[in-house]
Design an enzyme around this catalytic site. Structure first.
Site, PDB file in Angstrom:
ATOM      1  N   ASP A 133       0.822  -1.221   0.000  1.00 20.37           N
ATOM      2  CA  ASP A 133       0.000   0.000   0.000  1.00 20.37           C
ATOM      3  C   ASP A 133       0.857   1.272   0.000  1.00 20.37           C
ATOM      4  OD1 ASP A 133       1.016   0.051   2.585  1.00 20.37           O
ATOM      5  OD2 ASP A 133      -0.929   0.085   3.598  1.00 20.37           O
ATOM      6  N   HIS A 136       3.304   1.988   2.106  1.00 21.39           N
ATOM      7  CA  HIS A 136       3.783   2.470   3.418  1.00 21.39           C
ATOM      8  C   HIS A 136       5.288   2.303   3.567  1.00 21.39           C
ATOM      9  CE1 HIS A 136       2.874  -1.727   5.433  1.00 21.39           C
ATOM     10  NE2 HIS A 136       4.127  -1.680   5.053  1.00 21.39           N
TER      11      HIS A 136
HETATM   12  C1  F6R Z   1       9.070  -3.478   8.580  1.00 22.98           C
HETATM   13  C2  F6R Z   1       8.466  -2.310   7.949  1.00 22.98           C
HETATM   14  C3  F6R Z   1       7.510  -2.447   6.828  1.00 22.98           C
HETATM   15  C4  F6R Z   1       7.992  -3.402   5.743  1.00 22.98           C
HETATM   16  C5  F6R Z   1       6.981  -3.511   4.623  1.00 22.98           C
HETATM   17  C6  F6R Z   1       7.388  -4.537   3.588  1.00 22.98           C
HETATM   18  O1  F6R Z   1       9.955  -3.094   9.620  1.00 22.98           O
HETATM   19  O2  F6R Z   1       8.755  -1.232   8.370  1.00 22.98           O
HETATM   20  O3  F6R Z   1       7.272  -1.191   6.254  1.00 22.98           O
HETATM   21  O4  F6R Z   1       9.217  -2.940   5.237  1.00 22.98           O
HETATM   22  O5  F6R Z   1       5.731  -3.845   5.144  1.00 22.98           O
HETATM   23  O6  F6R Z   1       7.417  -5.801   4.184  1.00 22.98           O
HETATM   24  P1  F6R Z   1       8.050  -7.048   3.417  1.00 22.98           P
HETATM   25  O7  F6R Z   1       9.504  -6.755   3.273  1.00 22.98           O
HETATM   26  O8  F6R Z   1       7.809  -8.219   4.329  1.00 22.98           O
HETATM   27  O9  F6R Z   1       7.361  -7.140   2.117  1.00 22.98           O
END
Ligand code: F6R
Length: 249
Positions: A125, A127
């Site tokens: 999304d 973030h």
């Molecule tokens: C984790 C964090 C999140 C992840 C994001 C992507 O500390 O801050 O913003 O970086 O949700 O997660 P993955 O890498 O599992 O796809």
């Protein structure tokens, strides 16, 4: 991508052995952490003067919970390298006073001299950390309610969707923007839309990663799939190709 990211981290540590690193969890930085552990084992890196601050932690999970970010960081990184335990900071998901804790966390970052290099993943999304769509682009460390799509994305790590925490403590977008350098990492097709929106879309709180367009030193490292929706892809390749001959600044 992970090797390229590890080289950037190594460059920072070589220039400043007591650097302050901002750490991310999740699938994306796993390869980076493995590579840093390998470099440490080959004595190419020393973490003995490094300080770290993690981006976020789930609310309600004890540090020993296999899906807590405390546990993740210990398993995948901290137990393999020589960062002094007192230099490691991860938001508390079990404090009794979240507001006071968040203020303290921000203060600790300031006392450590600020973050030299912040490692980031990106949510599907858009973030960064757990700054879900609509988060203020000047937000600070605080408690956030996770978006349903983030809960769905992260359910893969839990036995049941119902076990995924609904709240998290997260650094704010404003906190992240104060890091001196940022490395945003992304892999896989399901990140392509978020990456394109963050890099090429308007700066908007609906895609909090887009705030990095305002940051003076952010590098985006992608695999082919995560890069697949970028409109200016030819230009980025051209820039990389021409970089070695560019006048030194
Ligand atoms: C984790 C964090 C999140 C992840 C994001 C992507 O500390 O801050 O913003 O970086 O949700 O997660 P993955 O890498 O599992 O796809």
């Amino acid at each position: 991508m992970s090797i390229a990211a590890a080289r950037e981290v190594a460059q920072v540590l070589n220039a400043k052995p007591n650097a302050v690193l901002g750490m991310a969890t999740g699938s994306t930085p796993l390869g980076l952490y493995q590579e840093l552990v390998r470099m440490y084992a080959r004595r190419e890196l020393d973490f003995s003067h490094v300080t770290t601050f993690n981006l976020d932690e789930y609310v309600g999970l004890p540090v020993s919970h296999p899906q807590s970010y405390h546990h993740f960081m210990h398993e995948h990184f901290f137990r393999h390298v020589n960062i002094p335990p007192q230099n490691v900071h991860i938001p508390s998901g079990t404090t009794t006073n979240y507001a006071a804790f968040c203020d303290w966390y921000e203060q600790r970052i300031r006392e450590a001299g600020g973050i030299d290099l912040q490692i980031l993943g990106i949510g599907s999304d858009g973030h960064i950390a757990f700054n879900e769509p609509g988060s203020s682009l000047s937000s600070r460390t605080r408690l956030k309610t996770l978006a349903k799509s983030t809960i769905d994305d992260n359910a893969r790590f839990f036995k049941e969707r119902d076990e995924v925490p609904i709240y998290a403590i997260t650094m704010g977008v404003g906190t992240i923007l104060e890091a001196r350098r940022v490395l945003l990492l992304a892999t896989g097709k399901n990140k392509a839309g978020a990456v394109a929106a963050a890099v090429e879309g308007p700066v908007a709180s609906m895609i909090t990663a887009s705030a990095l367009q305002m940051h003076p030193n952010t590098q985006v490292l992608l695999d082919e799939e995560a890069a697949s929706s970028l409109k200016m892809r030819d230009y980025y390749d051209w820039v990389q190709e021409k970089k070695p001959n560019a006048p030194k600044v």
